[in-house]
Design an enzyme around this catalytic site. Structure first.
Site, short mmCIF file in Angstrom:
data_model
loop_
_atom_site.label_atom_id
_atom_site.label_comp_id
_atom_site.label_asym_id
_atom_site.label_seq_id
_atom_site.Cartn_x
_atom_site.Cartn_y
_atom_site.Cartn_z
N ASP A 69 -0.76 -2.96 29.98
CA ASP A 69 0.01 -1.87 29.39
C ASP A 69 1.48 -2.02 29.82
O ASP A 69 1.79 -2.00 31.00
CB ASP A 69 -0.56 -0.53 29.88
CG ASP A 69 0.26 0.66 29.41
OD1 ASP A 69 0.65 0.65 28.23
OD2 ASP A 69 0.52 1.57 30.20
N ASP A 373 -3.64 5.50 26.03
CA ASP A 373 -2.92 4.91 24.90
C ASP A 373 -3.56 5.32 23.58
O ASP A 373 -2.88 5.68 22.62
CB ASP A 373 -2.90 3.37 25.00
CG ASP A 373 -1.78 2.90 25.92
OD1 ASP A 373 -1.08 3.76 26.47
OD2 ASP A 373 -1.62 1.68 26.09
#
Length: 505
Positions: A69, A373
Site C-alpha cells: 500500500d 482500501d
C-alpha cells in the site's frame, strides 16, 4: 569554460523570445528537488498494480511490516529532503481524499517531474510549464468519460448508505482482527463482534440468550485511597471488617446490576484501579451474568451505537432503559480463535463489523489495510457515483486526447501539453513492467487499440495481453483517477515554482 559561459549575455541581447536561461542556484535547487522527489516515486513504483511487489519495512522498534500500500510505505520512509516530504504528504492527501490510488498518485507526480525537467533543460520558464500543466490537468479531468455502471457497492457500505447520502463515515465500519485461520476466514458479521473475550476465570457463562446488554464506565472493585495516601491497619478485627465491608459494597453493586435485568456486562478499561476483581466476578457468576472487561474508551461510542444501549458512569444511574437487547451473545471458536458475537440486536444503529482473520500479525495488518482500501473505493462511489475502466485505459485515453489538443495549440504551451500527455503513460507502462510484460510493446498496442476507437481497451494483467477491461470487471471509481491527476499536478507545479531553499535556525 569561457566558451560555455559566453552564450548567456548573447541570449539576453537577443530579446525575450529566446530560451529562459536561469542563474546557477535556482536551477540547482529545482534539479535537487526533482531528483529527491523522483527517488521517492521510484521507490514505490514497483508496488503499483495487482502484480506489484511487496515491501518489507522494519520500524524503529524492530517490528516488521509487509505491505504494497503506497501510503503505508511512504509513511514509513524517513524522508529528509523537503521535496521528498512533499510527495509523502501527497500520498497521504490522496489517502484522505479517495483512500485508493496512493501509489499511482506518487508515480504520476514522478513522471510529470521527469517531463518538466527535460523542458527546463531546454530552457523553458518554470512558470510557463507549471501553468500549462495545470491547464492540462483541468482538460484531462473534463475529458474523462464515465460509463456509470450499476453502483456495485460492497455489502458493508451498502448497509450504511441511504440513497441520498453523499459520504460514509468509515468509523461506523469496525474491523476486528483475530490471529487464527487464514485470510479466507475473514467475513462480514451479521451483528457485532467484540475485540475482547469473555471472562471465565470465575466460571461465568459464555452464552446468554435473550441478552440484555449494559456498558459500564465505573469499576467493580473495592474503593482505594488516593494515590498518595495509605491506610495502616494493625488490628486483625479491623482487617476482617474492611474485607467484609468491601465484599458487601461489591455485592450491593452486583445486585443493582441484576435488578436492572442486565445479563451481559461490558466493562470499560480502568487505569487507576482494577476494572473488576475476583470477588465481584464470583458474585456476577452466581447471578448468571456474562462479563467482558477491558473495553477500550474509543470503542464505547461504536458499541453503544451498534447495540442501542447507553454507557453508564454511575451505579445509581444503571436502569433497564439504558440496556441494549439482543437474541444471543456467545463466545464461539472461529478458525481457532475465540470470538464474542452479538447477534439479533434490536434497535441497532447503522454500523457494521468485519471479522478479519490471518495466520500471524503481519498478514493481519496487511489484510486490514487491503480491507480499508476496498472500503475507501466503495466510499468514493458514494461520493461520486461513477465508475470507469481500470487497467491503464483512462490514462491512455486522456493522453491521446491531450496529444490531439496539443496539436491545435501554438508555441511553448503545445510542447508542455504534449509532454504532460506522454507523462501520463507512466501508469500503463508501470503496470506492464510489474506484470513481467514488455512495456513498450504493450503500451504501443494499447495506444493503437484506443486510436481505433476501443475506449475500454486496457492491460489484462492476469492474461498478459490487451483486452476489453470492462468485460474483465476491472473498474475503478472516477474519483480515484481525477483526484490522483489533480493532486499530482498541483504538487509538481508547487515544486516547479520553488527556486531557493533556506533553512531557518
Amino acid at each position: 569554460m569561457a566558451s560555455a559561459a559566453a552564450p548567456a549575455p548573447q541570449a539576453a541581447r537577443l530579446g525575450a523570445n529566446t530560451a529562459f536561461n536561469d542563474k546557477g542556484k535556482p536551477m540547482e535547487v529545482r534539479l535537487s528537488n526533482m531528483v529527491a522527489a523522483k527517488a521517492i516515486s521510484d521507490a514505490v513504483r514497483t508496488s503499483l498494480g495487482p502484480r506489484g511487489m511487496d515491501k518489507m519495512i522494519q520500524t524503529p522498534k524492530g517490528e516488521l511490516i509487509i505491505t504494497n500500500d503506497g501510503a503505508t510505505i511512504l509513511k514509513s520512509i524517513q524522508a529528509l529532503h523537503p521535496a521528498a516530504k512533499m510527495l509523502v504528504d501527497l500520498s497521504a492527501a490522496q489517502d484522505v481524499e479517495a483512500g485508493d490510488g496512493t501509489t499511482s498518485v506518487v508515480v504520476l507526480a514522478g513522471s510529470f517531474l521527469g517531463a518538466a525537467e527535460k523542458m527546463l533543460q531546454k530552457g523553458m520558464h518554470p512558470t510557463i510549464i507549471a501553468e500549462s500543466f495545470l491547464k492540462a490537468s483541468a482538460k484531462a479531468i473534463v475529458s474523462q468519460y464515465s460509463s456509470t455502471l450499476a453502483p456495485i457497492a460492497v455489502q458493508a457500505v451498502t448497509r450504511l448508505v441511504t440513497p441520498t447520502s453523499s459520504n460514509v463515515d468509515l468509523r461506523d465500519i469496525r474491523i476486528v482482527k483475530k490471529v487464527g485461520g487464514t485470510i479466507e476466514d475473514t467475513q462480514l458479521v451479521d451483528g457485532v463482534v467484540l475485540n475482547q473475550n469473555v471472562i471465565i476465570a470465575a466460571g461465568g457463562p459464555t452464552r446468554i440468550e435473550k441478552a440484555k446488554i449494559g456498558i459500564i464506565q465505573f469499576q467493580l472493585s473495592a474503593p482505594k485511597p488516593d494515590m498518595d495516601n495509605t491506610v495502616v491497619i494493625n488490628d486483625y478485627r479491623q482487617m476482617d471488617k474492611v474485607i467484609k465491608e468491601g465484599r458487601q459494597y461489591l455485592l450491593n453493586i452486583c445486585k443493582k446490576i441484576k435488578k436492572a435485568n442486565c445479563n451481559v456486562l461490558l466493562i470499560q478499561k480502568s487505569i487507576l484501579r482494577d476494572a473488576v476483581d475476583d470477588t465481584s466476578l464470583t458474585f456476577l457468576k452466581r447471578l448468571n451474568i456474562l462479563v467482558v472487561k477491558d473495553v477500550e474508551r474509543d470503542e464505547i461510542e461504536f458499541l453503544s451505537k451498534s447495540l442501542g444501549c447507553k454507557p453508564v458512569a454511575d451505579i445509581e444511574a444503571f436502569t433497564e432503559d439504558k440496556l441494549g437487547y439482543a437474541d444471543v451473545v456467545e463466545e464461539t471458536n472461529h478458525a481457532g480463535a475465540k470470538v464474542v458475537r452479538v447477534s439479533g440486536v434490536k434497535n441497532r444503529g447503522r454500523t457494521v463489523s468485519v471479522l478479519a482473520m490471518g495466520s500471524n500479525n503481519l498478514v493481519l495488518e496487511e489484510c486490514e489495510r487491503s480491507l480499508h482500501d476496498a472500503l475507501c473505493v466503495v466510499r468514493c462511489l458514494v461520493k461520486k457515483r461513477a465508475l470507469i475502466a481500470g487497467g491503464g485505459a483512462p490514462e491512455i485515453h486522456v493522453s491521446r486526447l491531450l496529444s490531439q489538443y496539443a496539436q491545435s495549440l501554438k508555441g511553448m504551451e503545445a510542447y508542455c501539453f504534449q509532454a504532460y500527455a506522454d507523462a501520463l503513460e507512466v501508469i500503463p507502462t508501470t503496470l506492464a513492467e510489474n506484470a513481467g510484460l514488455n512495456p513498450i510493446a504493450i503500451v504501443t498496442e494499447l495506444r493503437n487499440r484506443h486510436a481505433m476507437g476501443e475506449r475500454n481497451a486496457g492491460i489484462n494483467v492476469r492474461k498478459g495481453l490487451i483486452s476489453n477491461i470492462l468485460e474483465e470487471d476491472v473498474v475503478q471509481p472516477l474519483l480515484v483517477s481525477t483526484s490522483a491527476v489533480e493532486l499530482a499536478t498541483e504538487t509538481v507545479c508547487l515544486l516547479l515554482k520553488i527556486d531557493d531553499y533556506v533553512q531557518s535556525r
